[in-house]
Design an enzyme around this catalytic site. Structure first.
Site, mmCIF file in Angstrom:
data_model
loop_
_atom_site.group_PDB
_atom_site.id
_atom_site.type_symbol
_atom_site.label_atom_id
_atom_site.label_comp_id
_atom_site.label_asym_id
_atom_site.label_seq_id
_atom_site.Cartn_x
_atom_site.Cartn_y
_atom_site.Cartn_z
ATOM 1 N N ASP A 99 38.399 -15.369 9.688
ATOM 2 C CA ASP A 99 37.747 -15.265 8.375
ATOM 3 C C ASP A 99 38.392 -16.264 7.418
ATOM 4 O O ASP A 99 39.498 -16.753 7.666
ATOM 5 C CB ASP A 99 37.892 -13.841 7.816
ATOM 6 C CG ASP A 99 37.189 -13.701 6.466
ATOM 7 O OD1 ASP A 99 36.005 -14.083 6.368
ATOM 8 O OD2 ASP A 99 37.820 -13.253 5.499
ATOM 9 N N SER A 100 37.691 -16.518 6.318
ATOM 10 C CA SER A 100 38.257 -17.396 5.294
ATOM 11 C C SER A 100 39.495 -16.768 4.641
ATOM 12 O O SER A 100 40.271 -17.476 4.010
ATOM 13 C CB SER A 100 37.201 -17.682 4.223
ATOM 14 O OG SER A 100 36.747 -16.460 3.676
ATOM 15 N N CYS A 150 33.559 -14.071 9.141
ATOM 16 C CA CYS A 150 33.132 -14.605 7.847
ATOM 17 C C CYS A 150 31.629 -14.910 7.881
ATOM 18 O O CYS A 150 31.165 -15.688 8.732
ATOM 19 C CB CYS A 150 33.918 -15.891 7.578
ATOM 20 S SG CYS A 150 33.503 -16.682 6.032
ATOM 21 N N ASN A 151 30.894 -14.296 6.970
ATOM 22 C CA ASN A 151 29.442 -14.534 6.931
ATOM 23 C C ASN A 151 29.140 -15.993 6.629
ATOM 24 O O ASN A 151 28.220 -16.577 7.188
ATOM 25 C CB ASN A 151 28.793 -13.659 5.862
ATOM 26 C CG ASN A 151 28.684 -12.222 6.293
ATOM 27 O OD1 ASN A 151 27.632 -11.764 6.703
ATOM 28 N ND2 ASN A 151 29.780 -11.481 6.227
ATOM 29 N N GLU A 182 38.487 -8.572 -4.727
ATOM 30 C CA GLU A 182 39.883 -8.998 -4.522
ATOM 31 C C GLU A 182 40.787 -8.501 -5.647
ATOM 32 O O GLU A 182 41.980 -8.291 -5.455
ATOM 33 C CB GLU A 182 39.954 -10.517 -4.350
ATOM 34 C CG GLU A 182 39.314 -10.896 -3.036
ATOM 35 C CD GLU A 182 39.658 -12.260 -2.502
ATOM 36 O OE1 GLU A 182 40.330 -13.041 -3.201
ATOM 37 O OE2 GLU A 182 39.233 -12.545 -1.374
ATOM 38 N N CYS A 215 28.355 -10.269 3.435
ATOM 39 C CA CYS A 215 29.618 -10.885 3.020
ATOM 40 C C CYS A 215 30.724 -9.892 3.387
ATOM 41 O O CYS A 215 30.541 -8.675 3.222
ATOM 42 C CB CYS A 215 29.616 -11.143 1.518
ATOM 43 S SG CYS A 215 31.217 -11.695 0.883
ATOM 44 N N THR A 216 31.837 -10.436 3.850
ATOM 45 C CA THR A 216 32.935 -9.579 4.316
ATOM 46 C C THR A 216 33.456 -8.596 3.268
ATOM 47 O O THR A 216 33.997 -7.560 3.615
ATOM 48 C CB THR A 216 34.126 -10.464 4.720
ATOM 49 O OG1 THR A 216 34.354 -11.421 3.674
ATOM 50 C CG2 THR A 216 33.869 -11.164 6.027
ATOM 51 N N HIS A 217 33.322 -8.966 1.997
ATOM 52 C CA HIS A 217 33.924 -8.138 0.948
ATOM 53 C C HIS A 217 33.065 -6.934 0.551
ATOM 54 O O HIS A 217 33.565 -5.979 -0.029
ATOM 55 C CB HIS A 217 34.163 -8.976 -0.303
ATOM 56 C CG HIS A 217 35.281 -9.963 -0.152
ATOM 57 N ND1 HIS A 217 35.322 -10.889 0.858
ATOM 58 C CD2 HIS A 217 36.405 -10.157 -0.892
ATOM 59 C CE1 HIS A 217 36.416 -11.620 0.728
ATOM 60 N NE2 HIS A 217 37.092 -11.194 -0.314
HETATM 61 N N1 DGL Z 1 34.405 -14.326 3.927
HETATM 62 C C1 DGL Z 1 33.374 -14.819 3.040
HETATM 63 C C2 DGL Z 1 32.001 -14.339 3.554
HETATM 64 O O1 DGL Z 1 31.898 -13.362 4.262
HETATM 65 C C3 DGL Z 1 33.583 -14.382 1.605
HETATM 66 C C4 DGL Z 1 34.802 -15.004 0.934
HETATM 67 C C5 DGL Z 1 34.710 -16.511 0.805
HETATM 68 O O2 DGL Z 1 33.824 -17.014 0.082
HETATM 69 O O3 DGL Z 1 35.512 -17.184 1.437
HETATM 70 O O4 DGL Z 1 31.022 -14.967 3.253
#
Ligand code: DGL
Length: 275
Positions: free
Chosen positions: A12-13, A75-76, A152, A187-189
């Site tokens: 993931d990012s 990560c999406n 976050e 999105c992961t969040h």
């Molecule tokens: N992990 C990213 C996603 O799922 C969200 C956080 C980012 O923008 O890096 O799209």
């Protein structure tokens, strides 16, 4: 990957992919997990295809070099922009989050209309729209750039977050999409906002968590990769082994990560990926 105990690399990012790891730990507790959070280079959600693809391929190579026999692109944004490039660069099977999310949405939507929330980059790629169109589903994709920083910040039940989510959802469920009956958390969040989104979304809407659907897709992959069930059943009693890699501060990863994973994080190693 040994035949009895898979090593799953999760990329993931940053911290958000820990929601996918959490779902994986519930369904596949008896694996070794290597989690790579590219915390020095997040957010990916506002970056270009070229940049995201380059970063994601580097991380995928890192996880493979450390023994991952299956890669999960949690990560999406990375999945939406670069799954093809990652898959082409990897020597092992790669599972992204978009197809499982679209599949789950297709199975719950009765009137074939779905709203997808994601980052700017995910929405601009139209990866979810294409995956849903292929299943005969009409979708509206809505970028929600303010939600990642709010999560976050830990503001998952904050009135400000609720107000912002209400504005996004009012816009998304307007006009031709009032009767959309599924909401994909692209999105992961966003899984951390599930309770809040349940309150804010129209009451007839089912929420599709792509973290959970991805974990189910990984189980299907493992069933193909590993010999049938006896060994897996036996191993199910064993505890997962977790190792974390972060490209920015290890201390920050230990501090923020548990919000997403739901339990303390111990073994974090700093990684310096050269440009
Ligand atoms: N992990 C990213 C996603 O799922 C969200 C956080 C980012 O923008 O890096 O799209």
């Amino acid at each position: 990957m040994t035949s009895r105990r898979p090593t799953i690399g999760v990329f993931d990012s940053g911290f958000g992919g820990l929601t996918v790891l959490k779902a994986l730990l519930e369904l596949v507790p008896s694996a070794d997990y290597l989690y790579f959070g590219d915390t020095a280079r997040l957010p990916y959600g506002s970056k270009s295809v070229e940049t995201v693809a380059r970063y994601a391929v580097e991380a995928a190579h890192y996880l493979e070099a450390h023994g991952a026999g299956l890669l999960v692109i949690a990560c999406n944004t990375a999945t939406a922009l670069a799954l093809d490039r990652i898959t082409a660069a990897a020597q092992v099977p790669v599972v992204g989050v978009v197809e499982p999310g679209a599949e789950a949405a297709a199975s719950v939507s009765k009137n074939r209309k779905v709203v997808v929330l994601g980052t700017e980059a995910t929405v601009s790629s139209h990866a979810y729209r294409k995956a849903l169109e292929a299943r005969g589903i009409d979708s509206r994709e809505k970028a929600c750039p303010l939600l990642v920083p709010l999560v976050e910040e830990g503001w998952v039940e904050h009135p400000v977050t609720e107000q912002i989510a209400r504005i996004y959802l009012d816009e998304a469920f307007a006009d031709g999409f009032r009767e959309a009956d599924a909401l994909v958390l692209g999105c992961t969040h966003y899984p951390l906002l599930k309770a809040l989104l349940h309150r804010v979304a129209p009451s007839h809407v089912s929420i599709v968590d792509s973290a959970e659907s991805t974990a189910r897709a990984v189980v299907r992959h493992l069933q193909k990769l590993l010999p049938p069930t006896e060994a897996i059943q036996e191993e199910r009693r064993a505890l997962p082994r977790l190792k974390f890699f972060a490209t920015d501060s290890v201390e920050k990863f230990r501090r923020l990560g548990p919000r997403f994973l739901g339990h303390p994080i111990e073994d974090v190693q700093h990684v310096d990926l050269k440009e």
